[in-house]
Design an enzyme around this catalytic site. Sequence first.
Site, mmCIF file in Angstrom:
data_model
loop_
_atom_site.group_PDB
_atom_site.id
_atom_site.type_symbol
_atom_site.label_atom_id
_atom_site.label_comp_id
_atom_site.label_asym_id
_atom_site.label_seq_id
_atom_site.Cartn_x
_atom_site.Cartn_y
_atom_site.Cartn_z
ATOM 1 N N LEU A 83 -4.312 4.535 -0.287
ATOM 2 C CA LEU A 83 -4.271 3.571 -1.374
ATOM 3 C C LEU A 83 -2.980 2.757 -1.333
ATOM 4 C CD1 LEU A 83 -5.692 2.405 -3.809
ATOM 5 C CD2 LEU A 83 -4.541 4.099 -5.203
ATOM 6 N N TYR A 84 -1.875 3.385 -0.955
ATOM 7 C CA TYR A 84 -0.618 2.651 -0.797
ATOM 8 C C TYR A 84 -0.811 1.478 0.161
ATOM 9 C CZ TYR A 84 3.886 1.529 1.293
ATOM 10 O OH TYR A 84 4.963 0.855 1.806
ATOM 11 N N VAL A 85 -1.421 1.753 1.298
ATOM 12 C CA VAL A 85 -1.645 0.710 2.299
ATOM 13 C C VAL A 85 -2.586 -0.363 1.747
ATOM 14 C CG1 VAL A 85 -2.507 0.217 4.612
ATOM 15 C CG2 VAL A 85 -1.222 2.305 4.176
#
Length: 122
Positions: A83-85
């Site tokens: 999700l960060y990416v």
Amino acid sequence: MFEVAPFSHILYLAAQADVRYATSNPQSYMASNVPGFVSLFEVTTKHADPQPAIVWASSSSAYGLNNEAPFSERHRTDRPASLYVATKKAGEAIAHTYNYISDLSISGLRFFTIYGPWGCPT
């Protein structure tokens, strides 16, 4: 902030980081990374005259599930692995859009680990 003195450049390094933490707290990433980045563009396009050039931090993680090495700017980045990416890739699309609609000068940097040979701290 722009009324005090004109800016020629903005270096934007803000983001909720850490790929692993995104798994356990996805809302913090969605509440900070995308809205914070859009806020930067909104204030810049509406209140800065002249508009400053913006340099911002994306992530080497944008290469996601790409198996080719070494990485190249020409490689696929449409398969994020966290999700960060996904929020960083959203930032890249948002930056592209603001460049197109507002003619902002925007440069994104895909930083690799900044912690040296031992990798990210735990």
